[in-house]
Design a protein around this motif. Structure first.
Motif, PDB file in Angstrom:
ATOM      1  N   ASP A  23       0.919  -1.200  -0.096  1.00 20.55           N
ATOM      2  CA  ASP A  23      -0.430   0.124  -0.407  1.00 20.55           C
ATOM      3  C   ASP A  23       0.469   1.184  -0.177  1.00 20.55           C
ATOM      4  OD1 ASP A  23      -1.890   1.708   0.468  1.00 20.55           O
ATOM      5  OD2 ASP A  23      -2.534   1.519   2.337  1.00 20.55           O
ATOM      6  N   ALA A  25      -0.100   3.982   0.000  1.00 20.25           N
ATOM      7  CA  ALA A  25      -0.229   5.581   1.201  1.00 20.25           C
ATOM      8  C   ALA A  25       0.126   5.345   2.150  1.00 20.25           C
ATOM      9  CB  ALA A  25      -1.482   4.817   0.579  1.00 20.25           C
ATOM     10  N   SER A  26       0.874   4.239   2.378  1.00 18.11           N
ATOM     11  CA  SER A  26       1.048   3.480   3.887  1.00 18.11           C
ATOM     12  C   SER A  26       2.815   3.466   4.250  1.00 18.11           C
ATOM     13  CB  SER A  26       0.689   2.454   4.504  1.00 18.11           C
ATOM     14  OG  SER A  26       1.389   1.248   3.974  1.00 18.11           O
ATOM     15  N   PRO A  29       3.363   9.979   1.616  1.00 14.44           N
ATOM     16  CA  PRO A  29       2.344  10.435   1.758  1.00 14.44           C
ATOM     17  C   PRO A  29       2.462  11.333   0.268  1.00 14.44           C
ATOM     18  CG  PRO A  29       4.169  12.094   2.798  1.00 14.44           C
ATOM     19  CD  PRO A  29       4.818  10.903   2.451  1.00 14.44           C
ATOM     20  N   ASP A  30       1.226  11.566   0.173  1.00 14.78           N
ATOM     21  CA  ASP A  30       0.940  11.965  -1.211  1.00 14.78           C
ATOM     22  C   ASP A  30       1.776  12.875  -2.235  1.00 14.78           C
ATOM     23  OD1 ASP A  30      -0.446  13.989  -3.079  1.00 14.78           O
ATOM     24  OD2 ASP A  30      -1.800  12.975  -3.260  1.00 14.78           O
ATOM     25  N   SER A  33       2.062  16.734  -1.551  1.00 19.46           N
ATOM     26  CA  SER A  33       1.532  16.827  -0.178  1.00 19.46           C
ATOM     27  C   SER A  33       2.713  17.814   0.648  1.00 19.46           C
ATOM     28  CB  SER A  33       1.593  15.407   1.118  1.00 19.46           C
ATOM     29  OG  SER A  33       3.037  15.866   1.214  1.00 19.46           O
ATOM     30  N   TYR A  86      10.341   7.029  -3.603  1.00 19.18           N
ATOM     31  CA  TYR A  86       8.508   7.307  -3.455  1.00 19.18           C
ATOM     32  C   TYR A  86       7.786   7.824  -5.171  1.00 19.18           C
ATOM     33  CZ  TYR A  86       4.093   9.406  -1.739  1.00 19.18           C
ATOM     34  OH  TYR A  86       2.828   9.438  -2.560  1.00 19.18           O
TER      35      TYR A  86
END
Length: 611
Positions: A23, A25-26, A29-30, A33, A86
């Motif tokens: 996941d 998103a875990s 962050p976006d 962001s 990321y």
């Protein structure tokens, strides 16, 4: 309970599980962001301060002040690297890919600005006189690498200009190449598939299915072949131009990164040449085992032995953890950490990348991406990538610039883990069919690591030679160089089909990691040496190996290997001898003692032998 407060991982707890997805998103962050903005913005502001504080005085600092300066520099690099990681992870999700590309473009610009602002740093550091070994603590090897590369340094202004041109030069061509590779679409069975989805079909037992897959891939590669050839030629030309400006050769920066001397690389390639007769013998034997007189390139990956029952994800996880348990308790615990914390994305899906990899993330656990389909090759891939992840975690106690292992050492440990996994599988069965399947799989993977990657390295050298000579480098010329090297690799037992001349054009490493292929040759030969020592003294070598991996990149790879083996004068000859023994062992499990040369017809089986 584990050290992380979670229930210990067991086969029972995984019995109903399937290959997991992470996941994203875990993990972060976006991408739009404020936290990501800070990851990219803060290092650039700090870089301005570093430049103001140290330009013109860095080389004269005392050891303690220099160590502080390096730590500030290191923090800037680590923060932007975290954002880049990321972006790379986001790119594995098709739906998130546009956002990933946007973020990676921001990262490219941030890297260029950082390199431009801090262009003076490594230039001045390279002029500093040698320190006493303990003066800079874990940074001694980093400074040594900077000094080793100092002869190719330019003025601060020139370095700054080259850094600013990266996004529109080599890095720009890399981004375009990634888009071109992802755009390859294979039409098969009435539907469109990615290369990642299609290539595994070449490992099927059904020869007609392999032939159909091969033809479909060939047709897909013909589309936009000239565009991919142009991107590759520009990547090569950019590398040659930068090397020419520095007065060095294109591979020098890669050798410095790996801490491999020219003499070591020459010896490595000579050892790979010594393996060629073994590779030729292996494929001649495989042709006999399969009973295929006209053994073609689409037969290379066909499975040997009876079909393997599907291997569950739980069994694969068990195999990976079992390998780490045989090395040390610390390695076992760190491997469990990967599975307990959702750091592995193993579920195949449309649009996902073809290659397995382990992503190092500053300050976080690594992440593994692979495609698990339940066959022996996938089990070894999981073991391999788990090895990378365990190494990164063991080395995480070092500061960032001293933690990430040189690729040649990273591959050494990961390939060593593969060898341990196969040895455990062989030790766990007396069934000759199962032993044949695992031994053939491992031997073929070793042939790929040594022979194929050496051939890829020589192919890259040939491309650079041609560009340096001012000759044309279109798809036809690239294909001719490719085919010549592949014929040398596979020998007379394998017929290369007409369309095979384009099969270079989907290989990521040529476009995104130029010069990196010899790391696998180094890794496989070193892994075989480690395996021989480990089998003689599992506890002692496992303990020394774990302690050595904790050193990260604080010493040269050759010195790290010596700490484990106690053999500073090692050569590759014992590794080659082990390959010979494995090939003999494989022959002993088949009906064929001495494979006939290509074109001489099929051998007549004499009945299965059992041990």
């Amino acid at each position: 309970m584990s050290a992380h407060g979670k229930k210990p991982l067991t086969l029972d707890s995984l019995s109903d599980s399937t290959a997991p997805r992470w996941d994203i998103a875990s993990l972060f962050p976006d991408p739009q962001s404020a936290a990501v903005d800070e990851l990219l913005g803060e290092p650039l502001r700090e870089a301005q301060k570093i430049a103001a504080d140290y330009t013109g005085v860095l080389a004269g600092l005392d050891a303690e002040s220099l160590r502080v300066a390096i730590q500030r520099y290191e923090n800037c690099v680590a923060r932007i690297q975290e954002a880049s990681c990321y972006g790379e992870l986001l790119r594995t999700d098709v739906a998130l890919r546009p956002r990933a590309v946007a973020l990676l473009s921001r990262c490219d610009r941030a890297w260029a600005e950082l390199a431009s602002t801090l262009a003076f740093f490594e230039t001045e550091l390279g002029t500093r006189t040698s320190e006493a070994p303990d003066d800079l603590g874990p940074y001694v090897n980093f400074v040594g690498k900077v000094r080793a590369g100092s002869s190719g340094n330019l003025s601060d202004v020139q370095e700054s200009i080259l850094a600013q041109l990266l996004p529109t030069g080599g890095e720009g061509w890399e981004r375009l190449s990634q888009q071109l590779l992802r755009a390859i679409s294979v039409d098969l069975d009435g539907a469109s598939h990615s290369i990642a989805e299609t290539v595994p079909r070449l490992y099927e037992a059904d020869r007609e299915a392999r032939l159909a897959t091969h033809a479909a891939i060939g047709a897909a590669l013909a589309d936009q072949a000239e565009l991919r050839a142009f991107a590759l030629s520009m990547t090569v030309a950019d590398s040659e131009t930068r090397a020419g400006i520095r007065g060095t050769d294109w591979l020098r920066e890669r050798r410095l990164f790996d801490q491999v001397t020219r003499a070591e690389l020459d010896a490595l390639l000579a050892a790979s040449d010594e393996c060629l007769p073994l590779i030729h013998s292996y494929y001649a034997l495989k042709r006999e085992i399969l009973g295929v007189d006209d053994f073609a390139d689409y037969d290379r990956y066909a499975p040997v032995g009876p079909a393997s029952p599907e291997i569950t994800w739980a069994a694969a996880v068990h195999a990976a953890i079992s390998v780490m348990e045989s090395i040390s308790p610390a390695a076992a615990e760190l491997s469990r950490t990967m599975f307990e914390n959702g750091r592995i994305d193993a579920a195949p899906r449309p649009g996902k990348g073809r290659s397995a990899y382990t992503q190092s993330i500053p300050g976080q656990l690594p992440c593994i991406s692979m495609n698990f389909r339940g066959n022996p090759r996938d089990v070894l891939t999981l073991v391999h990538e788990t090895g990378h992840a365990v190494y990164l975690q063991l080395a995480a106690g070092q500061p960032y610039l001293a933690a990430t292992p040189a690729p040649v050492m990273a591959e050494t440990f990961a390939l060593f883990c593969e060898g341990l996994a196969v040895r455990q599988q062989l030790a766990g069965t007396a069934d000759p069919a199962v032993r044949l399947r695992w031994l053939a799989r491992w031997l073929e993977d070793q042939m790929v690591a040594i022979g194929r990657h050496a051939a890829l390295h020589r192919f890259e050298v040939a491309l650079h030679d041609r560009v340096r000579d001012g000759a044309e480098l279109d798809a036809a010329h690239i294909g001719a160089l490719w085919t010549e090297g592949q014929r040398r690799l596979y020998g007379p037992a394998v017929r290369l089909t007409e369309g095979y001349g384009l099969w270079w054009s989907y290989l990521d490493s040529l476009f995104t990691a130029p010069g990196s292929n010899y790391a696998y040759v180094y890794g496989q030969l070193s892994a075989l040496t480690l395996l021989r020592h480990f089998e003689a003294d599992p506890h002692g070598v496992g303990s020394r190996l774990t302690a050595t991996l904790r050193l990260g990149d604080t010493r040269k790879p050759a010195d790290l290997l010596t700490l484990v083996t106690g053999d500073p004068g090692r050569t590759w000859h014992d590794a080659l001898a082990q390959l010979t023994l494995s090939l003999d062992e494989l022959r002993a499990l088949t009906d064929f003692r001495s494979p006939h040369p290509a074109g001489s017809g099929k051998s007549t089986p004499r009945g299965a032998r059992r041990r």
